[in-house]
Enzyme design. Structure first.
Site, PDB file in Angstrom:
ATOM      1  N   GLU A 170     -41.915   5.563   7.624  1.00 17.36           N
ATOM      2  CA  GLU A 170     -41.032   4.480   8.068  1.00 17.36           C
ATOM      3  C   GLU A 170     -40.507   3.911   6.622  1.00 17.36           C
ATOM      4  O   GLU A 170     -40.852   2.766   6.196  1.00 17.36           O
ATOM      5  CB  GLU A 170     -41.903   3.631   8.821  1.00 17.36           C
ATOM      6  N   GLU A 355     -44.713   8.326  16.633  1.00 20.13           N
ATOM      7  CA  GLU A 355     -45.374   7.097  17.384  1.00 20.13           C
ATOM      8  C   GLU A 355     -44.705   6.742  18.244  1.00 20.13           C
ATOM      9  O   GLU A 355     -43.588   6.466  18.371  1.00 20.13           O
ATOM     10  CB  GLU A 355     -45.387   5.994  16.108  1.00 20.13           C
TER      11      GLU A 355
HETATM   12  O1  IFM Z   1     -49.236   0.027  12.891  1.00 18.42           O
HETATM   13  C1  IFM Z   1     -47.995   0.393  12.811  1.00 18.42           C
HETATM   14  C2  IFM Z   1     -47.987   1.631  11.820  1.00 18.42           C
HETATM   15  O2  IFM Z   1     -48.827   1.619  10.624  1.00 18.42           O
HETATM   16  C3  IFM Z   1     -46.739   2.069  11.399  1.00 18.42           C
HETATM   17  N1  IFM Z   1     -45.787   2.126  12.646  1.00 18.42           N
HETATM   18  C4  IFM Z   1     -45.741   0.939  13.649  1.00 18.42           C
HETATM   19  C5  IFM Z   1     -47.258   0.724  14.029  1.00 18.42           C
HETATM   20  C6  IFM Z   1     -47.237  -0.600  14.899  1.00 18.42           C
HETATM   21  O3  IFM Z   1     -46.709  -1.838  14.168  1.00 18.42           O
END
Ligand code: IFM
Length: 443
Positions: A170, A355
């Site tokens: 990210e 994710e």
């Molecule tokens: O917990 C985070 C993760 O570290 C990165 N993506 C989003 C998740 C939820 O906020």
């Protein structure tokens, strides 16, 4: 227990079901002689992290990783997406390697493989060594070289056992969220620093890919978080604000890595801060990748606000049902993004949802293990992923965030994303209803 609507057999053969986590959020940085990270120092500042929680103990995955991997296996997952902590392996960021740190990832990799799970590695998921932060962190161009040294070490030790590798999780969070909005370490609100970090995080990605290709590592990709951007109203100004938000959040990093360019509306705001070499750097940044990962959670309602600095945008509360993060549940954004990324950006290479998940409330004792909102959330988003496949998107896998409750950054331990409940006083793990729903669906 409410079952999920889709099951493994509804997806193409070989579709990869996985679960994701990250080092600082679960391992426990107090263990194994890890170096201090900028999240440790950030958490000490008043008002930055809820209750000044930090990742010193977290879920103590450092000692309990075998038990955690057993849970992944028992759920029926094919893959485990995890990350390595730079500060655990090189406590000062550059120089001496902490052999205990490297050995931990070596043991973890073997334990993943012993269970016939596929290891998917993210090299950096936000815990910058404090010593590097003190040299300017992501705003210092030299970070690309320092990161490259870390990548060299990890690639050499683990690379040939990985199913895939992505350098940085990210990039929007590493740069904009942390240097323009100030919500994450190092907590800056400065457009110049944001611009520098946006460029440097991409340069570090490019340098990492160069190092890994030099080691003949295969299946290299990237992981970007995307948020569907709706205008808060139908005024021309809000429509433009939503487009600009989309360009900063969703287009900037993907277009740099896959198309070798920065979107014009973003350049208008930040070009003056970029190094003179920025165009030349784009050829390093856009070296070909084998796959692209998308982290997706929600949408935003974006309004123009002239009282704010460029990009003059703020977000407003939307009408849809929300998770415990206050994030609207908008599964259509996932299918729309997958189609857009495939058509306009990645043009046919494999895509993964790296994710997707929800924080759910534990307002009552009953809700702890009966996380029905999470089941509906996963159900709807898995449906959206399935829809994208039916429309021709080469989506090859879907990973849930997260294996277990963990350190949710500025929200400390209060927001729980896990399929498995963690009691932070005993570190006991207990699968929630969502874990069993997923288990039944992917058996
Ligand atoms: O917990 C985070 C993760 O570290 C990165 N993506 C989003 C998740 C939820 O906020």
């Amino acid at each position: 227990m409410k079952p999920l609507s889709l099951k493994r057999s509804d997806f193409p053969n070989g579709f990869d079901f996985g679960v994701a986590s990250s080092a600082y959020q679960i391992e426990g940085h107090a263990f194994g002689s890890a170096g201090e990270t900028h999240w440790d120092s950030f958490a000490k500042l008043p008002g930055r992290v809820l209750k000044q929680h930090n990742g010193q103990i977290a879920c103590d995955h450092y000692h309990k990783y075998e038990e955690d991997l057993d849970h992944i296996k028992a759920a029926g997952f094919d893959s485990y997406r995890f990350s390595t902590s730079w500060a655990r392996v090189i406590p000062e960021g550059v120089g001496a390697v902490n052999s205990k740190g490297l050995d931990f990832y070596d043991r973890l990799t073997d334990a993943i493989l012993e269970r016939d799970l596929k290891p998917h590695l993210t090299l950096y998921h936000w815990e910058l060594p404090q010593a590097i932060a003190e040299k300017g962190g992501w705003t210092n161009r030299e970070i690309a070289g320092w990161f490259g040294e870390f990548v060299e070490i990890i690639g050499h030790k683990l690379g040939d056992r990985m199913a895939s590798i992505a350098p940085i999780n990210e990039p929007w969070c590493v740069s904009w969220l942390s240097h323009a909005l100030g919500h994450h370490a190092p907590g800056k609100q400065d457009l110049k620093l944001a611009a520098l970090s946006m460029h440097n995080v991409l340069l570090a990605h490019g340098r990492a890919v160069e190092v890994l290709r030099g080691q003949n590592q295969t299946n290299l990709g990237c992981v970007c978080n995307l948020e569907w951007s709706h205008p808060a109203s139908q005024t021309a100004q809000d429509i433009e604000a939503a487009k600009l938000y989309d360009a900063i959040y969703n287009r900037f990093f993907l277009e740099a890595m896959f198309l070798g360019e920065y979107p014009e509306p973003v350049l208008k705001g930040i070009e003056r801060f970029l190094p003179s070499s920025w165009q030349k750097d784009l050829s390093i940044i856009s070296a070909p990748l084998d796959w692209c990962g998308i982290n997706y959670y929600t949408c935003k309602r974006v309004a123009h606000d002239a009282s704010l600095e460029w990009p003059h945008v703020r977000d407003e509360i939307g009408p849809l049902e929300k998770t415990d993060m206050g994030w609207e549940i908008y599964p259509k954004g996932l299918s729309d993004f997958l189609m857009w990324v495939n058509q306009k950006i990645t043009k046919g290479i494999p895509l993964f949802v790296t994710e997707n998940g929800a924080a759910t409330s534990e307002a009552t004792e009953h809700q702890k293990l009966n996380d029905h909102q999470r089941i509906s959330y996963i159900d709807a988003h898995l449906g959206a992923a399935h829809q994208a496949i039916k429309s021709g998107v080469p989506l090859k896998g879907y990973y849930m965030w997260s294996l277990m409750d963990n350190f949710e950054w500025a929200f400390g331990y209060d927001k729980r994303f896990g399929l498995i409940h963690v009691d932070y006083s005993t570190l006991e793990r207990r699968p929630k209803a969502s874990y069993y729903a997923v288990q039944t669906a992917i058996a």
